[in-house]
Motif scaffolding. Structure first.
Motif, mmCIF file in Angstrom:
data_model
loop_
_atom_site.group_PDB
_atom_site.id
_atom_site.type_symbol
_atom_site.label_atom_id
_atom_site.label_comp_id
_atom_site.label_asym_id
_atom_site.label_seq_id
_atom_site.Cartn_x
_atom_site.Cartn_y
_atom_site.Cartn_z
ATOM 1 N N ALA A 177 0.834 -1.213 0.000
ATOM 2 C CA ALA A 177 0.000 0.000 0.000
ATOM 3 C C ALA A 177 0.860 1.252 0.000
ATOM 4 C CB ALA A 177 -0.927 -0.004 1.207
ATOM 5 N N GLY A 178 2.035 1.157 0.610
ATOM 6 C CA GLY A 178 2.916 2.319 0.703
ATOM 7 C C GLY A 178 3.396 2.816 -0.645
ATOM 8 N N PHE A 179 3.516 1.927 -1.610
ATOM 9 C CA PHE A 179 3.914 2.391 -2.953
ATOM 10 C C PHE A 179 2.770 2.278 -3.958
ATOM 11 C CE2 PHE A 179 5.948 -1.911 -2.471
ATOM 12 C CZ PHE A 179 5.181 -2.626 -3.381
ATOM 13 N N GLY A 180 1.537 2.126 -3.463
ATOM 14 C CA GLY A 180 0.372 2.154 -4.344
ATOM 15 C C GLY A 180 0.155 0.895 -5.142
ATOM 16 N N GLY A 181 0.643 -0.230 -4.639
ATOM 17 C CA GLY A 181 0.507 -1.483 -5.362
ATOM 18 C C GLY A 181 -0.793 -2.205 -5.063
ATOM 19 N N LEU A 182 -0.978 -3.335 -5.712
ATOM 20 C CA LEU A 182 -2.176 -4.159 -5.598
ATOM 21 C C LEU A 182 -1.791 -5.506 -5.004
ATOM 22 C CD1 LEU A 182 -5.150 -4.943 -6.269
ATOM 23 C CD2 LEU A 182 -4.343 -5.562 -8.564
ATOM 24 N N LEU A 183 -2.528 -5.939 -3.986
ATOM 25 C CA LEU A 183 -2.344 -7.257 -3.387
ATOM 26 C C LEU A 183 -3.519 -8.139 -3.795
ATOM 27 C CD1 LEU A 183 -0.695 -9.086 -1.440
ATOM 28 C CD2 LEU A 183 -2.207 -8.281 0.392
ATOM 29 N N ILE A 184 -3.218 -9.289 -4.398
ATOM 30 C CA ILE A 184 -4.251 -10.235 -4.811
ATOM 31 C C ILE A 184 -4.115 -11.483 -3.933
ATOM 32 C CG2 ILE A 184 -4.276 -9.265 -7.123
ATOM 33 C CD1 ILE A 184 -2.787 -11.728 -8.125
ATOM 34 N N VAL A 185 -5.244 -12.020 -3.492
ATOM 35 C CA VAL A 185 -5.189 -12.964 -2.376
ATOM 36 C C VAL A 185 -6.007 -14.226 -2.663
ATOM 37 C CG1 VAL A 185 -5.538 -13.257 0.107
ATOM 38 C CG2 VAL A 185 -5.008 -10.986 -0.819
ATOM 39 N N HIS A 186 -5.355 -15.374 -2.438
ATOM 40 C CA HIS A 186 -6.058 -16.649 -2.337
ATOM 41 C C HIS A 186 -6.605 -16.725 -0.924
ATOM 42 C CE1 HIS A 186 -6.396 -21.163 -3.269
ATOM 43 N NE2 HIS A 186 -6.857 -21.012 -2.032
ATOM 44 N N ALA A 187 -7.912 -16.560 -0.795
ATOM 45 C CA ALA A 187 -8.531 -16.346 0.517
ATOM 46 C C ALA A 187 -9.265 -17.593 1.002
ATOM 47 C CB ALA A 187 -9.481 -15.149 0.457
ATOM 48 N N GLU A 188 -8.550 -18.468 1.684
ATOM 49 C CA GLU A 188 -9.130 -19.558 2.448
ATOM 50 C C GLU A 188 -8.432 -19.574 3.808
ATOM 51 O OE1 GLU A 188 -10.477 -23.354 0.058
ATOM 52 O OE2 GLU A 188 -8.534 -22.716 -0.715
ATOM 53 N N ASP A 189 -9.215 -19.624 4.868
ATOM 54 C CA ASP A 189 -8.665 -19.542 6.217
ATOM 55 C C ASP A 189 -8.080 -20.890 6.645
ATOM 56 O OD1 ASP A 189 -8.689 -17.888 8.902
ATOM 57 O OD2 ASP A 189 -9.350 -19.925 9.403
#
Length: 445
Positions: A177-189
């Motif tokens: 977030a600090g450099f304006g990027g995008l985080l894409i997530v495989h979301a399973e707990d």
């Protein structure tokens, strides 16, 4: 009208303003005008008239596992991009894992580019990876042009790409977030997965119960909370659980910078139809029930889900064993994604404009490719020519990906891709391919 090289005509051109009969004028690989169907053309222009076949912008698939280098017996840039081109996809973004090395440093990105450069039949971009120990590599990868960063919240299935804990997620998300990027997530707990019943064997219902909806729901709820606190931009990969849709819709209303994708197999296949032992249907998160699928379609229509991508994740056939617990999880869908989605969409009352929005325009927007995703002046002349009313029966022997395993074998689908064009050049037509001319793409600052 000087400078015209090519004019493509169709009675059904899918433009941002709607579907209409039009002539699309191309010069030097770029769309320079969209005119009336019967507009006069230069005597020096080459005219291609597709009649009633639809002219679509080339599809943009932002979720593809090419596995090259390192696991090229699973796939590779040559075969993956041929399969994509045969399916009307003109741009893909390669996932950072299942290749060796993974795309988790600038040096590893350079290695992958060197391998891809001469093999790409279509344009190719790259995601970076966020691991527990590579926070220092994230900014350099961003500066080197990756489109964002993928992480897992539960085990990825390969040792070289470990998941992030909650604390590690917050650290990586804050850095990105600090450099304006995008985080894409495989979301399973992982805790919900560990608590779920686990049985080996061929029964699909046992596998489905081992990857419950609550694992997605819990992971997404936590992810939204961290993103909201940090102010990060996040993207949820391959949403399968419709139970998470209210969480997502609420977060969007609250201004969380959140986008969501789902996949053709979740929209077109159902748990009820998966035969026991048929691990060509295995993926994580899993294909769920028909009632769940109906809600995913509703979420696409109302914008809760933004886009549709393949999550093409192949392996060698021997890894697709009859035991759902141990078989490799992944569905190969590059060549069939457009007809599969179109077949289901048209039965539900959606049109080609909707499919283009989900599979080209919004995916291009996700990664900031402002020259892709639409037929309008100033965009790359990337096109798919589709006969939307023609049907075919899926024959695995005719597929272009390396290991011709498919969950769609024997299914009759609507929508035959007649030809695919990249920057004004026809790269595949009726199964015949030109030599590779794809470019390696970088994120724009």
């Amino acid at each position: 009208m000087s400078g015209e090289e090519l004019v493509l005509r169709s009675t059904r051109v899918i433009t941002p303003e709607g579907t209409r009969a039009a002539s699309v004028v191309v010069s030097d690989g770029t769309i320079v005008a969209v005119r009336a169907y019967d507009a006069a053309v230069s005597t020096h222009a080459r005219v291609e008239d597709f009649g009633d076949d639809a002219l679509l912008p080339g599809l943009v698939d932002t979720h593809v596992h090419v596995n090259d280098p390192g696991r090229t017996e699973w796939e590779g840039f040559w075969t993956a991009t041929r399969a994509a081109a045969a399916g009307g996809i003109t741009t893909l973004v390669d996932m950072p894992l299942n290749s060796l090395p993974p795309t988790t440093s600038v040096a590893n990105l350079r290695t992958k580019k060197e391998v891809a450069a001469a093999k790409a039949h279509i344009d190719v971009g790259f995601w970076g990876g966020a691991l527990p120990d590579n926070v220092k590599d994230l900014r350099p990868l961003h500066d080197a042009g990756v489109f964002g960063f993928k992480c897992f919240l539960s085990p990825s299935g390969v040792d070289e790409f470990p998941e992030l804990t909650k604390d590690q997620l917050a650290v990586s998300m804050g850095e990105i977030a600090g450099f304006g990027g995008l985080l894409i997530v495989h979301a399973e707990d992982p805790h919900e997965l560990a608590a779920a019943p686990a049985k080996s064997g061929p029964r699909y219902t046992d596998f489905l119960h081992s990857r419950p909806r609550v694992s997605e729901d819990t992971a997404i709820e936590g992810l939204i909370a961290v993103a909201k606190r940090i102010g990060a931009r996040i993207h949820i990969l391959h949403l399968s659980s419709s139970d998470a849709l209210p969480l997502i819709a609420a977060a969007k209303r609250e201004g969380v910078r959140l986008t969501v994708e789902t996949c053709p197999h979740y929209l077109t296949l159902t748990a009820e139809e998966v035969p026991d032992g048929a691990s060509e249907f295995k993926c994580c998160p899993p294909i769920r029930e028909a009632a769940n699928q109906d809600l995913l379609w509703q979420a696409l229509a109302d914008g809760t889900i933004d886009c549709v991508v393949t999550d093409h994740s192949p392996s060698t056939a021997d890894l697709k064993t009859a035991d759902f617990a141990t078989a490799w999880g992944g569905i190969s869908g590059l060549q069939l994604s457009l007809p599969a989605v179109w077949t289901a969409a048209r039965t539900r009352g959606y049109g080609l404009e909707d499919v283009v929005r989900w599979m080209s325009t919004r995916t291009a927007e996700l990664v900031g490719l402002d020259r892709k995703g639409a037929i309008e002046a100033g965009r790359d002349a990337d096109f798919t020519v589709l006969a939307p009313d023609e049907t075919f029966t899926v024959d695995p022997a005719r597929l272009q990906h390396r290991n011709r395993v498919t969950a769609y074998a024997g299914k009759t689908l609507s929508g035959v891709v007649k030809s695919t064009w990249l920057r004004g050049q026809r790269i595949v037509s009726d199964g015949e391919f030109t030599p590779p001319t794809g470019r390696l793409l970088e994120r724009k600052n």
